[in-house]
Design a protein around this motif. Structure first.
Motif, mmCIF file in Angstrom:
data_model
loop_
_atom_site.group_PDB
_atom_site.id
_atom_site.type_symbol
_atom_site.label_atom_id
_atom_site.label_comp_id
_atom_site.label_asym_id
_atom_site.label_seq_id
_atom_site.Cartn_x
_atom_site.Cartn_y
_atom_site.Cartn_z
ATOM 1 N N ASN A 60 0.791 -1.227 0.000
ATOM 2 C CA ASN A 60 0.000 0.000 0.000
ATOM 3 C C ASN A 60 0.827 1.282 0.000
ATOM 4 O OD1 ASN A 60 -2.972 -0.805 0.273
ATOM 5 N ND2 ASN A 60 -1.908 -2.155 1.703
ATOM 6 N N TYR A 208 -1.044 5.056 0.242
ATOM 7 C CA TYR A 208 -0.792 5.460 1.622
ATOM 8 C C TYR A 208 0.664 5.838 1.850
ATOM 9 C CZ TYR A 208 -5.477 4.316 2.911
ATOM 10 O OH TYR A 208 -6.835 4.349 2.995
ATOM 11 N N ASP A 222 -1.097 7.283 6.462
ATOM 12 C CA ASP A 222 -2.075 8.295 6.064
ATOM 13 C C ASP A 222 -2.382 8.164 4.580
ATOM 14 O OD1 ASP A 222 -2.318 9.452 8.526
ATOM 15 O OD2 ASP A 222 -0.670 10.863 8.204
ATOM 16 N N ALA A 223 -3.596 8.513 4.215
ATOM 17 C CA ALA A 223 -3.968 8.498 2.805
ATOM 18 C C ALA A 223 -3.123 9.524 2.047
ATOM 19 C CB ALA A 223 -5.443 8.826 2.651
ATOM 20 N N ARG A 236 -6.967 7.222 7.398
ATOM 21 C CA ARG A 236 -5.832 6.651 8.092
ATOM 22 C C ARG A 236 -6.026 5.151 8.212
ATOM 23 N NH1 ARG A 236 -4.744 9.104 13.978
ATOM 24 N NH2 ARG A 236 -2.798 10.191 13.580
ATOM 25 N N ASP A 525 -6.838 0.854 -0.253
ATOM 26 C CA ASP A 525 -7.522 1.961 -0.926
ATOM 27 C C ASP A 525 -8.868 1.528 -1.494
ATOM 28 O OD1 ASP A 525 -6.034 0.374 -2.695
ATOM 29 O OD2 ASP A 525 -6.011 1.936 -4.223
#
Lengths: 531, 351
Positions: A60, A208, A222-223, A236, A525
């Motif tokens: 990710n 992320y 965190d995105a 998050r 996501d």
């Protein structure tokens, strides 16, 4: 005085227990909380890690040329590579790199980054470098074979002709993640290409970004706002280190965790009946296996090996300890892959085992030291085998502990564990279980389970495995793998497979889109919580 | 010979003997720590886990394995490895952890305050309840108060701590939802307060972050109470027997005969005489808690020294193991020294 103390202390205790505003709330709608056992997590460098939990995180933080969708893992889809072509001779792969992809640093992702990242994997030569090295890439030839020909084109040439899927699948693995070479340029320490820096930081373009990592405690991601496919729904993602299965169970039940990844069969069973949680069983590409050292005179007798196949309680285990952890399978090509066959001829049969032992010349049995990893469900399987073997006259001295080092060095009699491969192709498993080019101690082919077991695999099986990997015609390959599968089953192998590995995760019902991935690349996501 | 020379000589003799005393105790401390390290080092080598595999992974080929084996210095004889480790320690370099990839010193600076916080609270709870309870049960020996106190103590002493932990979580977290399940803080307060002491309770107070403070307190209270209960069981038993011994002494009988009330007898006379012993057992309990919180840390997912040390042992992460053991050793010695100093202060006979 005494009384006053007691009253004071108990009121403090009571106060903190019932402090206002601390009532437990479910996790917020825009945050995903995953309970994990992160104790074996070390570093987050995609070219160094080799383990399920780390792979999910890296999956990710970074992106790869190719995506293998969780629901259709054998169909390569465009990732960072918008499109690709394979030359008619099957040796040259040309990738068109997507434009407009940004790294977390703000740098644009270019063909140069792809070139640098793939070369880095091979040059560092750490455990996951097998993903490219097994196709013949070496530190010496990689500069020549992997190259960016312009800002948006990368050419990968293989030293030999392989089935193109093998190469494409490898380029979808976490190890072939694309790193921000410009950002890492000044992070080099003694020629480590940013390896030290990347232990606790990321340099990717994934959905992320790594915010906090406290070892054995917590990871917060965190995105990434500028993610090219749009900002993810979960603002998050929090990964909490909770090693205890019962603690994970309580937290997911109470809603303090959305996903729990390390639960025992008992806890999974209880959660499943509770109704708040869905249990995902993700098929893996590895087996629970029993290894019989062929350097041992008794164990090298084919009838003795065969006898062990009758001492495993396949059906009993399938309904209990293996309910969430495995699927009964006695053949060698994982179910769902080309060449898999639905054949399980063995069952628990003590009398048959006794008869085979007598035929082999051991009517009174024998005793052996048996190493097994003391984790669930592997140890339960070992205990069950021990009990059945005793009934047939074989005394197994079961020893728990971490014996993988001894297995690697062929210093064992009987050993059992489970394997895990990441390539959605029969070749990954077969290479390890059914090839052993040189069975001498000096060869040190420690990556192969067959070598570790000192098993001189029948030559025709080995030849077929090699031929199938090079075969470019898909239907011919399927035929070959079916043949290999049959031959392996008939050979009374020194590596006995009993269950195909599955990885079980508990996911709360309100969490959508968290899908366990067979090659460990579960995406965050795609997750939403009904918002 | 003048008087001043005499005094000066006496003075220098005193100084010399004090110096000698200091040197002796320093030598004792150094030897103890060295012994501790040697034993840990040897035991660490006997763990059936391969540190190289822990680093490179099971599937790594032999050349990778060999390279890392060398990188980790494992190809050198064991005494050379130990020697170079000691040389590093003298320079206050505890090496890198293979598991966390951090410097062991910085790892310890992070995990130890978590354990310290828990153990300190547990000691306060244990001593705060245990000592009065023990004294009470000595004074009321044979009555129902004594029996109840002893049963409570016995339970605390003989019930496995992880069992209590799991039960408490089951009842107060799963059923009533009044305590959190684990960790040091609610996930949503994570990262609001960082440093300087790494004790979240202290740091949040210093920063004036009340939400964080309450959250941290809320998280620590259950594990601290459970550990404190175990400590209480031990401390109440000890203080009961100390107090009983005093109450049998003649000076107490004399005091009673003089018509002194029970309270002054207990607190002004008997208690004064057991303070030193009590301090010793409290210090012992504190030391025990600092390295004995492994189970409760696991049950409550408390990221402290116990968890750190366990996972280090599991992965044969020797630098981390040695660093943790050394830290526990130093802290134990420090607590003992401190209690030594304090009882010199409160008991003139030991001066």
């Amino acid at each position: 005085m005494l009384r006053r103390h007691v009253i004071l202390l108990s009121s403090i205790a009571a106060l903190s227990l019932c402090a206002p505003g601390l009532a437990l709330a479910a996790t917020p709608k825009d945050q995903l909380v995953v309970a994990m056992d992160t104790s074996s997590l070390r570093g987050l460098d995609p070219n160094e890690i080799n383990q399920l939990e780390a792979a999910e995180i890296v999956a990710n933080l970074y992106e790869r040329l190719i995506v293998l969708p969780a629901d259709n893992i054998s169909k390569p889809q465009p990732g960072i590579a918008e499109s690709w072509t394979v030359s008619p001779d099957g040796k040259t792969f040309t990738f068109k790199i997507r434009s407009g992809v940004k790294f977390h640093s703000g740098n644009p992702l270019t063909a140069k980054d792809v070139e640098w990242s793939l070369r880095r994997l091979v040059k560092l030569g750490l455990a996951p470098s097998t993903d490219l090295r097994q196709w013949g890439f070496t530190a010496d030839n990689v500069e020549k074979l992997i190259r960016a020909t312009d800002g948006s084109t990368v050419v990968v040439e293989t030293p030999e002709v392989w089935n193109s899927n093998l190469i494409l699948y490898s380029l979808a693995s976490f190890s072939t993640s694309i790193l921000d070479s410009k950002f890492l340029a000044d992070k080099d320490k003694g020629g480590d290409m940013g390896r030290e820096f990347l232990q606790t930081a990321d340099a990717g373009s994934g959905p992320y970004t790594l915010r906090t990592w406290r070892v054995n405690e917590l990871i917060i991601a965190d995105a990434f706002k500028d993610y090219w496919q749009g900002e993810p729904k979960m603002r998050r993602v929090l990964l909490r280190h909770i090693p205890e299965s019962s603690a994970q169970r309580l937290q997911i039940d109470a809603g303090d965790a959305d996903v729990a990844t390390r639960l025992s069969s008992t806890d999974l069973g209880a959660l499943e009946t509770g109704g708040k949680v869905t249990i995902q069983k993700t098929p893996g590409f590895g087996f629970y296996y029993l290894a019989l050292n062929q350097k041992d005179e008794i164990l090298s007798k084919p009838k003795v090996r065969e006898a062990f196949r009758y001492l495993i309680d396949y059906d009993g285990l399938a309904g209990t300890v293996m309910k969430y952890y495995g699927i009964k399978q006695q053949t060698i090509v994982p179910a769902g892959l080309p060449g898999a066959i639905d054949k399980n001829p063995y069952k628990l049969d003590i009398e048959k085992a006794k008869q085979l032992l007598t035929e082999a010349g051991y009517p009174n049995g024998f005793s052996k030291v048996y190493y097994a990893t003391p984790v669930t469900p592997e140890y339960e399987v070992a205990q069950s085998l021990q009990a059945n073997a005793a009934k047939a006259g074989i005394k197994l001295d079961l020893q728990g502990g971490d014996h993988i080092g001894k297995f690697r060095n062929r210093q064992f009699e009987i050993f059992s564990a489970r394997s895990g491969d990441r390539l959605p192709d029969p070749h990954a498993v077969l290479q390890s279980y059914a090839t052993n080019a040189n069975n001498t101690d000096e060869a040190k082919l420690v990556g192969l389970n067959a070598w570790r077991t000192a098993w001189d695999v029948p030559k025709e099986i080995q030849q077929m495995v090699t031929a199938a990997a090079h075969e470019t015609d898909q239907s011919k390959r399927v035929g070959l793998y079916t043949k290999i599968n049959e031959a392996y089953l008939a050979s009374s192998p020194a590596l006995v497979t009993s269950f195909l590995r599955t990885d079980a995760k508990a996911v709360r019902n309100e969490v959508k889109g968290y899908i366990g991935h067979s090659t460990w690349l579960t995406r965050w996501d795609t997750v939403n919580k009904g918002n | 010979m003048s008087q001043t020379t005499e005094t000066r000589r006496a003075g220098s003799r005193k100084l010399l003997s004090a110096g000698r005393k200091l040197a002796t105790s320093l030598a004792v401390i150094a030897t103890t720590l060295l012994g501790l390290l040697i034993i840990t080092f040897v035991v660490g080598r006997m763990i059936p886990a391969d540190p190289v595999i822990a680093v490179v992974g099971d599937q790594a080929d032999q050349s990778t394995y060999d390279r890392v084996y060398k990188e980790m210095g494992l190809d050198r004889p064991i005494y050379v490895q130990f020697g170079s480790y000691l040389a590093d320690i003298v320079r206050l370099d505890f090496g890198q952890s293979h598991v966390t990839k951090n410097q062991v010193a910085s790892d310890l600076a992070r995990v130890f305050p978590a354990t310290l916080e828990l153990a300190t609270l547990a000691t306060i709870i244990g001593a705060g309840f245990g000592v009065p309870l023990g004294i009470l049960s000595a004074v009321r020996k044979g009555t129902w108060v004594d029996h109840v106190a002893r049963i409570v103590g016995l339970l605390g002493h003989s019930t496995p701590i992880f069992w209590i932990g799991t039960t408490v979580i089951l009842i107060f977290y799963a059923n009533f939802g009044v305590i959190p399940a684990g960790g040091r803080i609610d996930i949503y307060n994570e990262g609001l307060v960082e440093g300087p002491t790494n004790s979240l309770i202290v740091d949040s107070l210093l920063a004036g972050e009340w939400d964080v403070f309450w959250s941290a307190l809320h998280h620590v209270i259950a594990p601290a109470l459970i550990l404190g209960y175990a400590a209480m069981a031990y401390l109440s038993r000890m203080s009961r027997s100390f107090m009983l011994e005093q109450l049998r002494q003649e000076y107490i009988l004399t005091a009673r005969a003089k018509g002194l009330g029970t309270r002054p007898i207990i607190w002004r006379h008997a208690f004064r005489n057991i303070r030193v012993q009590l301090l010793t057992v409290v210090a012992l309990a504190y030391c025990g808690l600092l390295d004995g919180t492994v189970l409760i840390e696991t049950v409550f997912s408390w990221p402290g020294l116990g968890q750190y040390l366990t996972s280090a042992l599991f992965f044969a992460d020797m630098n981390a193991v040695l660093g943790s053991v050394l830290l526990i050793g130093i802290i134990s010695i420090a607590i003992n020294l401190l209690s030594d100093i304090v009882y010199r202060f409160i008991d003139p006979r030991t001066r």
